[in-house]
Design a protein around this motif. Structure first.
Motif, PDB file in Angstrom:
ATOM      1  N   VAL B  65       0.847  -1.200   0.000  1.00 30.10           N
ATOM      2  CA  VAL B  65       0.000   0.000   0.000  1.00 30.10           C
ATOM      3  C   VAL B  65       0.882   1.250   0.000  1.00 30.10           C
ATOM      4  O   VAL B  65       0.629   2.202  -0.738  1.00 30.10           O
ATOM      5  CB  VAL B  65      -0.945  -0.001   1.224  1.00 30.10           C
ATOM      6  CG1 VAL B  65      -1.615   1.356   1.404  1.00 30.10           C
ATOM      7  CG2 VAL B  65      -2.004  -1.100   1.085  1.00 30.10           C
ATOM      8  N   ALA B  66       1.949   1.239   0.798  1.00 27.99           N
ATOM      9  CA  ALA B  66       2.844   2.398   0.867  1.00 27.99           C
ATOM     10  C   ALA B  66       3.572   2.610  -0.459  1.00 27.99           C
ATOM     11  O   ALA B  66       3.669   3.737  -0.949  1.00 27.99           O
ATOM     12  CB  ALA B  66       3.844   2.213   2.005  1.00 27.99           C
ATOM     13  N   GLY B  67       4.063   1.536  -1.053  1.00 31.28           N
ATOM     14  CA  GLY B  67       4.763   1.659  -2.334  1.00 31.28           C
ATOM     15  C   GLY B  67       3.849   2.176  -3.435  1.00 31.28           C
ATOM     16  O   GLY B  67       4.252   2.978  -4.271  1.00 31.28           O
ATOM     17  N   THR B  68       2.602   1.728  -3.410  1.00 36.97           N
ATOM     18  CA  THR B  68       1.626   2.184  -4.398  1.00 36.97           C
ATOM     19  C   THR B  68       1.389   3.685  -4.254  1.00 36.97           C
ATOM     20  O   THR B  68       1.309   4.418  -5.245  1.00 36.97           O
ATOM     21  CB  THR B  68       0.321   1.396  -4.225  1.00 36.97           C
ATOM     22  OG1 THR B  68       0.606   0.019  -4.410  1.00 36.97           O
ATOM     23  CG2 THR B  68      -0.726   1.825  -5.240  1.00 36.97           C
ATOM     24  N   ASP B  69       1.298   4.151  -3.013  1.00 36.27           N
ATOM     25  CA  ASP B  69       1.118   5.586  -2.769  1.00 36.27           C
ATOM     26  C   ASP B  69       2.312   6.387  -3.281  1.00 36.27           C
ATOM     27  O   ASP B  69       2.140   7.482  -3.822  1.00 36.27           O
ATOM     28  CB  ASP B  69       0.917   5.842  -1.274  1.00 36.27           C
ATOM     29  CG  ASP B  69       0.910   7.323  -0.977  1.00 36.27           C
ATOM     30  OD1 ASP B  69      -0.098   7.980  -1.316  1.00 36.27           O
ATOM     31  OD2 ASP B  69       1.913   7.841  -0.450  1.00 36.27           O
ATOM     32  N   LEU B  70       3.520   5.841  -3.137  1.00 35.96           N
ATOM     33  CA  LEU B  70       4.698   6.554  -3.649  1.00 35.96           C
ATOM     34  C   LEU B  70       4.589   6.783  -5.155  1.00 35.96           C
ATOM     35  O   LEU B  70       5.133   7.752  -5.679  1.00 35.96           O
ATOM     36  CB  LEU B  70       5.979   5.753  -3.368  1.00 35.96           C
ATOM     37  CG  LEU B  70       6.601   5.828  -1.986  1.00 35.96           C
ATOM     38  CD1 LEU B  70       7.897   5.029  -1.974  1.00 35.96           C
ATOM     39  CD2 LEU B  70       6.862   7.263  -1.562  1.00 35.96           C
ATOM     40  N   GLY B  71       3.903   5.881  -5.837  1.00 37.65           N
ATOM     41  CA  GLY B  71       3.709   6.038  -7.280  1.00 37.65           C
ATOM     42  C   GLY B  71       2.468   6.843  -7.617  1.00 37.65           C
ATOM     43  O   GLY B  71       2.155   7.036  -8.798  1.00 37.65           O
ATOM     44  N   GLY B  72       1.719   7.286  -6.619  1.00 37.85           N
ATOM     45  CA  GLY B  72       0.506   8.067  -6.869  1.00 37.85           C
ATOM     46  C   GLY B  72      -0.730   7.211  -7.074  1.00 37.85           C
ATOM     47  O   GLY B  72      -1.758   7.712  -7.535  1.00 37.85           O
ATOM     48  N   GLY B  73      -0.681   5.921  -6.735  1.00 38.42           N
ATOM     49  CA  GLY B  73      -1.826   5.034  -6.903  1.00 38.42           C
ATOM     50  C   GLY B  73      -2.469   4.672  -5.577  1.00 38.42           C
ATOM     51  O   GLY B  73      -2.078   5.163  -4.509  1.00 38.42           O
ATOM     52  N   ARG B  74      -3.482   3.798  -5.669  1.00 42.11           N
ATOM     53  CA  ARG B  74      -4.201   3.370  -4.470  1.00 42.11           C
ATOM     54  C   ARG B  74      -4.312   1.850  -4.426  1.00 42.11           C
ATOM     55  O   ARG B  74      -4.780   1.228  -5.386  1.00 42.11           O
ATOM     56  CB  ARG B  74      -5.609   3.959  -4.439  1.00 42.11           C
ATOM     57  CG  ARG B  74      -5.641   5.463  -4.299  1.00 42.11           C
ATOM     58  CD  ARG B  74      -7.052   5.998  -4.203  1.00 42.11           C
ATOM     59  NE  ARG B  74      -7.034   7.456  -4.043  1.00 42.11           N
ATOM     60  CZ  ARG B  74      -8.106   8.201  -3.839  1.00 42.11           C
ATOM     61  NH1 ARG B  74      -9.313   7.635  -3.787  1.00 42.11           N
ATOM     62  NH2 ARG B  74      -7.996   9.503  -3.681  1.00 42.11           N
ATOM     63  N   ALA B  75      -3.907   1.277  -3.297  1.00 42.69           N
ATOM     64  CA  ALA B  75      -4.051  -0.166  -3.071  1.00 42.69           C
ATOM     65  C   ALA B  75      -4.837  -0.361  -1.784  1.00 42.69           C
ATOM     66  O   ALA B  75      -4.795   0.475  -0.884  1.00 42.69           O
ATOM     67  CB  ALA B  75      -2.675  -0.825  -2.941  1.00 42.69           C
ATOM     68  N   VAL B  76      -5.574  -1.453  -1.712  1.00 41.40           N
ATOM     69  CA  VAL B  76      -6.337  -1.775  -0.509  1.00 41.40           C
ATOM     70  C   VAL B  76      -5.933  -3.168  -0.029  1.00 41.40           C
ATOM     71  O   VAL B  76      -5.631  -4.039  -0.838  1.00 41.40           O
ATOM     72  CB  VAL B  76      -7.856  -1.668  -0.782  1.00 41.40           C
ATOM     73  CG1 VAL B  76      -8.316  -2.689  -1.820  1.00 41.40           C
ATOM     74  CG2 VAL B  76      -8.660  -1.828   0.517  1.00 41.40           C
ATOM     75  N   LEU B  77      -5.890  -3.330   1.287  1.00 43.37           N
ATOM     76  CA  LEU B  77      -5.525  -4.616   1.891  1.00 43.37           C
ATOM     77  C   LEU B  77      -6.765  -5.270   2.488  1.00 43.37           C
ATOM     78  O   LEU B  77      -7.468  -4.652   3.296  1.00 43.37           O
ATOM     79  CB  LEU B  77      -4.468  -4.376   2.981  1.00 43.37           C
ATOM     80  CG  LEU B  77      -4.084  -5.559   3.878  1.00 43.37           C
ATOM     81  CD1 LEU B  77      -3.528  -6.719   3.052  1.00 43.37           C
ATOM     82  CD2 LEU B  77      -3.048  -5.118   4.922  1.00 43.37           C
ATOM     83  N   LEU B  78      -7.039  -6.496   2.055  1.00 42.45           N
ATOM     84  CA  LEU B  78      -8.162  -7.274   2.586  1.00 42.45           C
ATOM     85  C   LEU B  78      -7.589  -8.378   3.463  1.00 42.45           C
ATOM     86  O   LEU B  78      -6.762  -9.165   3.005  1.00 42.45           O
ATOM     87  CB  LEU B  78      -8.963  -7.908   1.436  1.00 42.45           C
ATOM     88  CG  LEU B  78      -9.350  -6.988   0.268  1.00 42.45           C
ATOM     89  CD1 LEU B  78     -10.079  -7.794  -0.816  1.00 42.45           C
ATOM     90  CD2 LEU B  78     -10.213  -5.831   0.749  1.00 42.45           C
ATOM     91  N   MET B  79      -8.019  -8.445   4.701  1.00 41.72           N
ATOM     92  CA  MET B  79      -7.472  -9.487   5.575  1.00 41.72           C
ATOM     93  C   MET B  79      -8.463  -9.892   6.658  1.00 41.72           C
ATOM     94  O   MET B  79      -9.457  -9.213   6.902  1.00 41.72           O
ATOM     95  CB  MET B  79      -6.161  -9.022   6.224  1.00 41.72           C
ATOM     96  CG  MET B  79      -6.286  -7.816   7.117  1.00 41.72           C
ATOM     97  SD  MET B  79      -4.666  -7.406   7.832  1.00 41.72           S
ATOM     98  CE  MET B  79      -4.929  -5.684   8.270  1.00 41.72           C
TER      99      MET B  79
END
Lengths: 211, 177
Positions: B65-79
Motif C-alpha cells: 500500500v505504501a509503495g503504491t502511494d509513492l507512485g501516486g496510486g491506491r491499493a487496498v488490503l483485505l485481511m
C-alpha cells in the motif's frame, strides 16, 4: 566439527563468496542511479543509496519497517509500469521478508529489479552473522519463488552480467551481490520518512505527467 | 460461468463495496485468501483493470500500500482479524511516514464464534490497531458497509489517515464447526 558450526564450515567452503568490496561493486552494478526510481531497505543499503543518489528525489530510503523494501518496490512497479524501479536491500532485511519474493514471483513485473547486497552479517547491530554466512542462499529462494532472472555476483567477472540484468530485463530481476562484511558508502542523510515520501511522490508525479 | 450462481446468492454489500473501491480509483487488491472477502477477491481476479495480489502474509500488504502511494496510486488490503497481528511492526511505516492506508478486516473471534483459537487476535484487533495509529470503523449490518467504506476512503485519501473498516462477524456470518 568446526567451532562455528556445520553451516559456517559449509559456507566457508563456498569460495569466493563475501569477497567483493561493496563500495566498488554496488556502484558498478547500479551505474547511473538517476536511471532508476529506488527504494532501499534499512541500514547499510539506506546509507549506500543515499550516497549514490546524493539524497535524490528518486530515492525512498527506509530507516525501519524491516522487511518492507521488496513489497514497496512491487507496489511502485505495478503503479508506474513505465518507470524502472530498483530495490536495494541487505541479506538481513530480505531474510525477514522471504515471502515477498514468492509474492513478486507470481507477478514478475518487468520494470522491477532487486539488488540484495549480501555481506552475511547484520552490520548495523555489530556484525553478527546472518543465515547467509551459515549456508543459506537467497538467490535460490528467488529462483524457487519463480523470479525469472536471477544471478549471484561473487567476483569482478560477474559484474557486467549483473549490471545488465538490473537494467535490461523483460521480467523481474534479482541480483545477489556477495560482498565482504564491511561498511559501504555513507553520506549524511535524513531519516524523516514522511518528508522523503513527499519529495519522492512529488517527483514521481511530476515525471509522470502526460507530455 | 458457474460462479454467477454463487454471486447471486451472496450478500450484495460485497459487490457494492468492490464497485465503490473501483470508482474511487483503487487498482490494486492485496489479500491473504479469506472466506469473508471471497467475493471481492474473485472480482479482482476477473477484473482486467486491477492487479489482484495474493500475499503470503498480511504485512506484505502494508508495505505494498505504501509503495503504491509513492507512485501516486491506491491499493487496498483485505485481511482477516488474525492477519492484523502480522502487520503491527510494518504499520510503523504507515504511521511514521504519514502514508494513507485503507484495510478491510473480516472479523472472527467475536459474535457467535465457535473456534476458541480465533478469540485472542479477534478481541485484540481494535486495541492493537489503535495503538499503531489506525482509526477503526465498524460495519455491523449490510446497509452500513457502503457508507462506512465511503467515509473510510475519504478519511484515508483526503484526510491522510490510516483507517481499518472492521466487517463484523455478525455481518459476514458465523462459520459452522
Amino acid at each position: 566439527m568446526n567451532p562455528k558450526g556445520k553451516g559456517a564450515a559449509a559456507a566457508e567452503a563456498l569460495a569466493p563468496r563475501f569477497k567483493l568490496d561493496r563500495t566498488k561493486v554496488v556502484p558498478a552494478l547500479v551505474g547511473r542511479a538517476e536511471d532508476f526510481w529506488i527504494v532501499s531497505g534499512l541500514a547499510g543499503a539506506f546509507w549506500e543509496m543515499a550516497a549514490m543518489t546524493n539524497n535524490g528525489a528518486n530515492y525512498y530510503g527506509l530507516g525501519g519497517a524491516m522487511g518492507a523494501a521488496c513489497m514497496m518496490g512491487l507496489g511502485l512497479a505495478l503503479t508506474r509500469p513505465e518507470k524502472k524501479i530498483l530495490v536495494v536491500t541487505g541479506d538481513g532485511e530480505l531474510l525477514m521478508s522471504l515471502g515477498s519474493l514468492a509474492t513478486i514471483g507470481t507477478i514478475n513485473p518487468p520494470n522491477l529489479s532487486i539488488l540484495c547486497v549480501d555481506n552475511g552479517h547484520y552490520g548495523e547491530t555489530g556484525y553478527q552473522r546472518s543465515h547467509t554466512s551459515l549456508g543459506v542462499d537467497i538467490e535460490k529462494f528467488a529462483q524457487g519463488a519463480g523470479i525469472k532472472m536471477t544471478c549471484t555476483v561473487a567476483s569482478e567477472a560477474d559484474i557486467p552480467n549483473g549490471a545488465r540484468m538490473l537494467r535490461e530485463g523483460n521480467a523481474t530481476a534479482f541480483v545477489l551481490a556477495s560482498v565482504h562484511p564491511a561498511d559501504g558508502l555513507k553520506v549524511k542523510a535524513s531519516l524523516d520518512g514522511a518528508a522523503c515520501r513527499l519529495r519522492f511522490r512529488d517527483a514521481m508525479l511530476a515525471a509522470s505527467k502526460p507530455q | 460461468m458457474g460462479l454467477i450462481v454463487e454471486t447471486k446468492q451472496a450478500p450484495r454489500w460485497q459487490d457494492e463495496l468492490y464497485d465503490l473501491l473501483r470508482k474511487a480509483n483503487f487498482t490494486q487488491f492485496a489479500y491473504v485468501p479469506d472466506a469473508g472477502h471471497s467475493i471481492m477477491i474473485d472480482r479482482s481476479l476477473k477484473d482486467p483493470g486491477v492487479h489482484s495480489i495474493g500475499l503470503t502474509s498480511e504485512e506484505e500488504g502494508v508495505a505494498l500500500v505504501a509503495g503504491t502511494d509513492l507512485g501516486g496510486g491506491r491499493a487496498v488490503l483485505l485481511m482477516q482479524s488474525s492477519g492484523v497481528g502480522n502487520c503491527i511492526n510494518m504499520l510503523s511505516l504507515i504511521k511514521g511516514c504519514h502514508f494513507p492506508f485503507l484495510t478491510f478486516v473480516s472479523m472472527r473471534g467475536e459474535f457467535g464464534e465457535g473456534n476458541p483459537w480465533q478469540y485472542a487476535m479477534g478481541q485484540a484487533v481494535e486495541p492493537v490497531l489503535k495503538a499503531m495509529g489506525v482509526i477503526c470503523l465498524r460495519a455491523e449490518r449490510p446497509e452500513d458497509v457502503v457508507p462506512t467504506a465511503s467515509a473510510a476512503i475519504t478519511m484515508a485519501y483526503q484526510g491522510g489517515q490510516s483507517v481499518a473498516v472492521l466487517l463484523a462477524q455478525r455481518l459476514i456470518g458465523v462459520k459452522k464447526f
